[in-house]
Scaffold this motif. Structure first.
Motif, PDB file in Angstrom:
ATOM      1  N   UNK A 103      -4.923   2.664  -2.607  1.00 15.29           N
ATOM      2  CA  UNK A 103      -4.291   3.930  -2.213  1.00 15.29           C
ATOM      3  C   UNK A 103      -5.281   5.094  -2.323  1.00 15.29           C
ATOM      4  N   UNK A 104      -6.013   5.180  -3.431  1.00 14.42           N
ATOM      5  CA  UNK A 104      -6.953   6.294  -3.613  1.00 14.42           C
ATOM      6  C   UNK A 104      -8.114   6.211  -2.623  1.00 14.42           C
ATOM      7  N   UNK A 105      -8.611   4.995  -2.359  1.00 15.06           N
ATOM      8  CA  UNK A 105      -9.712   4.852  -1.403  1.00 15.06           C
ATOM      9  C   UNK A 105      -9.267   5.225   0.006  1.00 15.06           C
ATOM     10  N   UNK A 106      -8.023   4.895   0.354  1.00 16.58           N
ATOM     11  CA  UNK A 106      -7.506   5.227   1.682  1.00 16.58           C
ATOM     12  C   UNK A 106      -7.372   6.747   1.841  1.00 16.58           C
ATOM     13  N   UNK A 107      -6.988   7.412   0.785  1.00 10.21           N
ATOM     14  CA  UNK A 107      -6.930   8.873   0.834  1.00 10.21           C
ATOM     15  C   UNK A 107      -8.320   9.437   1.093  1.00 10.21           C
ATOM     16  N   UNK A 110      -9.117   9.107   4.677  1.00 13.73           N
ATOM     17  CA  UNK A 110      -8.394  10.112   5.466  1.00 13.73           C
ATOM     18  C   UNK A 110      -9.103  11.457   5.400  1.00 13.73           C
ATOM     19  N   UNK A 111      -9.627  11.791   4.212  1.00 10.12           N
ATOM     20  CA  UNK A 111     -10.285  13.086   4.026  1.00 10.12           C
ATOM     21  C   UNK A 111     -11.618  13.169   4.765  1.00 10.12           C
ATOM     22  N   UNK A 112     -12.207  12.040   5.106  1.00 14.66           N
ATOM     23  CA  UNK A 112     -13.503  12.032   5.793  1.00 14.66           C
ATOM     24  C   UNK A 112     -13.379  11.471   7.202  1.00 14.66           C
ATOM     25  N   UNK A 113     -12.204  11.599   7.803  1.00 13.73           N
ATOM     26  CA  UNK A 113     -11.928  10.918   9.072  1.00 13.73           C
ATOM     27  C   UNK A 113     -12.624  11.529  10.279  1.00 13.73           C
ATOM     28  N   UNK A 114     -13.289  12.697  10.104  1.00 17.62           N
ATOM     29  CA  UNK A 114     -14.033  13.251  11.239  1.00 17.62           C
ATOM     30  C   UNK A 114     -15.394  12.585  11.401  1.00 17.62           C
ATOM     31  N   UNK A 115     -15.806  11.811  10.391  1.00 19.54           N
ATOM     32  CA  UNK A 115     -17.057  11.042  10.433  1.00 19.54           C
ATOM     33  C   UNK A 115     -18.288  11.910  10.657  1.00 19.54           C
ATOM     34  N   UNK A 116     -18.221  13.166  10.235  1.00 16.78           N
ATOM     35  CA  UNK A 116     -19.406  14.016  10.332  1.00 16.78           C
ATOM     36  C   UNK A 116     -20.444  13.641   9.291  1.00 16.78           C
ATOM     37  N   UNK A 117     -20.010  12.996   8.218  1.00 21.25           N
ATOM     38  CA  UNK A 117     -20.927  12.482   7.196  1.00 21.25           C
ATOM     39  C   UNK A 117     -20.708  10.984   7.089  1.00 21.25           C
ATOM     40  N   UNK A 118     -21.537  10.214   7.762  1.00 19.07           N
ATOM     41  CA  UNK A 118     -21.363   8.764   7.749  1.00 19.07           C
ATOM     42  C   UNK A 118     -21.565   8.150   6.365  1.00 19.07           C
ATOM     43  N   UNK A 119     -22.457   8.702   5.517  1.00 21.41           N
ATOM     44  CA  UNK A 119     -22.539   8.161   4.154  1.00 21.41           C
ATOM     45  C   UNK A 119     -21.228   8.284   3.382  1.00 21.41           C
ATOM     46  N   UNK A 124     -16.192   5.516   1.028  1.00 18.15           N
ATOM     47  CA  UNK A 124     -14.773   5.188   0.853  1.00 18.15           C
ATOM     48  C   UNK A 124     -14.407   3.868   1.528  1.00 18.15           C
ATOM     49  N   UNK A 125     -15.141   3.498   2.585  1.00 18.59           N
ATOM     50  CA  UNK A 125     -14.904   2.184   3.190  1.00 18.59           C
ATOM     51  C   UNK A 125     -15.284   1.065   2.216  1.00 18.59           C
ATOM     52  N   UNK A 126     -16.396   1.245   1.495  1.00 20.54           N
ATOM     53  CA  UNK A 126     -16.837   0.235   0.527  1.00 20.54           C
ATOM     54  C   UNK A 126     -15.864   0.142  -0.651  1.00 20.54           C
ATOM     55  N   UNK A 127     -15.413   1.283  -1.173  1.00 20.71           N
ATOM     56  CA  UNK A 127     -14.467   1.234  -2.287  1.00 20.71           C
ATOM     57  C   UNK A 127     -13.137   0.622  -1.844  1.00 20.71           C
ATOM     58  N   UNK A 128     -12.733   0.904  -0.606  1.00 19.31           N
ATOM     59  CA  UNK A 128     -11.510   0.278  -0.095  1.00 19.31           C
ATOM     60  C   UNK A 128     -11.690  -1.239   0.010  1.00 19.31           C
ATOM     61  N   UNK A 185      -6.917  11.476  10.496  1.00 23.40           N
ATOM     62  CA  UNK A 185      -6.502  11.795   9.124  1.00 23.40           C
ATOM     63  C   UNK A 185      -5.063  11.360   8.891  1.00 23.40           C
ATOM     64  N   UNK A 186      -4.180  11.757   9.818  1.00 22.87           N
ATOM     65  CA  UNK A 186      -2.770  11.374   9.682  1.00 22.87           C
ATOM     66  C   UNK A 186      -2.587   9.867   9.808  1.00 22.87           C
ATOM     67  N   UNK A 187      -3.422   9.234  10.619  1.00 22.64           N
ATOM     68  CA  UNK A 187      -3.337   7.785  10.760  1.00 22.64           C
ATOM     69  C   UNK A 187      -3.626   7.089   9.430  1.00 22.64           C
ATOM     70  N   UNK A 188      -4.685   7.539   8.749  1.00 22.76           N
ATOM     71  CA  UNK A 188      -5.039   6.906   7.472  1.00 22.76           C
ATOM     72  C   UNK A 188      -4.047   7.260   6.370  1.00 22.76           C
ATOM     73  N   UNK A 189      -3.512   8.469   6.387  1.00 19.02           N
ATOM     74  CA  UNK A 189      -2.512   8.838   5.386  1.00 19.02           C
ATOM     75  C   UNK A 189      -1.245   7.996   5.548  1.00 19.02           C
TER      76      UNK A 189
END
Length: 508
Positions: A103-107, A110-119, A124-128, A185-189
């Protein structure tokens, strides 16, 4: 010698409690939602944001993390999850902790869903992926304890994969449809909320007979411990990722670099070392330190029981699911490239994929319980390969909704059938003394080659095109069929120590 799957079990009618099937339907759903969100949905999201196809391929290496779940699986065998395990027991305790981590990793995703910072996206993809894998380790170990025979595994695995694939479809279809109308963002939330839904159901279940604490005290302490552990995992992942990215940059690696051979060699080193140690392992007695080790013992036991045949088994399992993993990696970018809309992709991932996948899982579960494993595995491989090759037809056919839907239906049917039979086969290889650790090792190794190749899928596609890529994906799966007559005759060595099989908590 003890056969991998006893002949007497094949074709028998399994008496599996309905509550057990319902439980694994739920647990499959819990694991399927997050897996799709750091895999296929993420590749679609990156493609929509214009990320280079080679970089998208590199993101497939996030799925390498489950391949190495054997590194922390022994911890789940040896220790309880803080707080939760006091009331709900070891297996459920880890499952509940992992769900909070998911749940926390998915949040975070969602918070980085614009992908302006790929790192940050990668963090969060790795922690998920880590928390999803932790849930699977605990659930798989419990499944093998509760349903130890092939005839029992068939329906339980089918129920688990029904839940898993329903969740994958819900995640893929739901995320695409929500993103089409709102944003990622809404999709991941929304998927994060759905992924959390099984937690209160598990929390409401009765505790273990030997519970060492009350329900509410265990819940409160478990939630508190989960928050601390999730934070530590995120910080550790960020630190490791920072070092890795700095090292990669210093080495001059970019989107045009092919580092797959290097990664493959590094990943294979532990397994090569075990292979060279085989003669010594086979001579070890029951009291040998390596066999008694809580960390290495479960894995040494696999090589001790199967000897040199272990190498053939590992070769087979590493090839069997390559096609499906490669197809999952680039199928969504393929659809996007051919001009299919998010709405069409959402329908394909939902209304089409779900019934096709469920049918494949149902038939696969029936085959696994009724047929011998050799013909069942062969049938799964052939149908799965056809599901990969259908995307070659899609690539050369003018875009139309029915073309996409027909292709997805065949792909998902084959994936479901082959996946169900394969899970039963792996489960029959496991020693009941170490169900979670050994299944983690075998299932992790099964996807090592596939996910390494998936990481290079973008560069492969640039070299051979989408049609050549999917032709190769299906071909690799068919190659595995050659090994089936041998691996299904492999027999395990008789144990030289007492084997204890936990009794089912559900009764007869």
């Amino acid at each position: 010698m003890t056969a991998i799957a006893g002949a007497a079990e094949v074709g028998e009618t399994a008496k599996v409690p309905g509550r057990l099937l319902g439980l694994y339907l739920l647990l499959g759903f819990s694991a399927g939602l997050p897996f799709y969100m750091f895999n296929a949905v993420l590749t679609l999201r990156l493609a929509k944001h214009g990320v280079d196809i080679a970089i998208i391929g590199f993101f497939a290496w996030v799925a390498l993390l489950p391949t190495f779940k054997f590194l922390w699986a022994p911890l789940l065998e040896k220790w309880d999850a803080p707080g939760f395990s006091r009331f709900w027991g070891k297996r459920r305790g880890w499952i509940m902790l992992a769900q909070l981590g998911i749940f926390t990793a998915m949040i975070g995703m969602a918070a980085t869903s614009d992908d302006t910072s790929l790192p940050l996206t990668a963090l969060f993809a790795v922690t998920l992926a880590f928390w999803t894998t932790t849930l699977e380790i605990a659930a798989d170990g419990w499944r093998i304890e509760l349903a130890p025979s092939q005839s029992e595994q068939g329906p339980v695995v089918a129920a688990n994969l029904w839940g898993y694939r329903s969740a994958m479809v819900a995640a893929g279809s739901g995320a695409a449809l929500i993103a089409a109308r709102a944003d990622w963002t809404w999709a991941y939330l929304a998927i994060a909320a759905a992924a959390f839904a099984p937690f209160p159901i598990l929390a409401a279940m009765r505790g273990e007979a030997d519970a060492r604490g009350g329900r509410w005290a265990s819940l409160a302490s478990g939630v508190a411990a989960s928050g601390i552990i999730a934070t530590l995992v995120t910080v550790a992942t960020a630190a490791i990722g920072w070092v890795a990215l700095r090292s990669v940059a210093a080495a001059g690696v970019d989107s045009d670099s092919n580092i797959t051979p290097f990664v493959l060699v590094v990943c294979m080193l532990p397994f090569i070392a075990l292979a060279f140690a085989l003669p010594r392992i086979r001579k070890m007695g029951a009291d040998a330190p390596w066999r008694r080790s809580p960390v290495a013992g479960p894995y040494v036991d696999i090589f001790w029981r199967y000897g040199y045949a272990t190498l053939a088994v590992l070769a087979f399992v590493s090839l069997y699911r390559v096609g499906d993993v490669l197809a999952l990696t680039l199928s969504h970018p393929l659809w996007n490239e051919r001009g299919y809309s998010l709405d069409q992709i959402g329908i394909a991932d939902g209304a089409v994929a779900l019934p096709a996948s469920m049918l494949g899982v149902a038939i696969g579960g029936w085959i696994a319980a009724k047929w011998r494993l050799g013909p069942a595995l062969a049938a799964g491989a052939v149908v799965a390969a056809l599901g990969n090759w259908v995307y070659v037809w899609l690539w050369w056919t003018p875009p139309a909704g029915w073309v996409l839907y027909a292709s997805v239906a065949l792909d998902q049917f084959g994936n479901g059938l082959a996946g169900t039979v394969f899970v039963v086969y792996l489960s029959m290889l496991v020693n009941p003394r170490y169900p979670a650790a050994q299944y983690a090792f075998l299932s992790g190794f099964a996807f090592l080659l596939a996910r390494l190749l998936a990481g290079a899928s973008g560069t492969m596609q640039k070299a051979v095109g989408y049609d050549g890529f999917f032709l190769f994906a299906g071909f690799v799966t068919v190659v595995a069929v050659v090994l089936i007559p041998f691996v299904t005759r492999v027999a395990a060595r008789e144990p030289d120590e007492e084997v204890i099989t936990p009794e089912s908590v559900f009764g007869a």
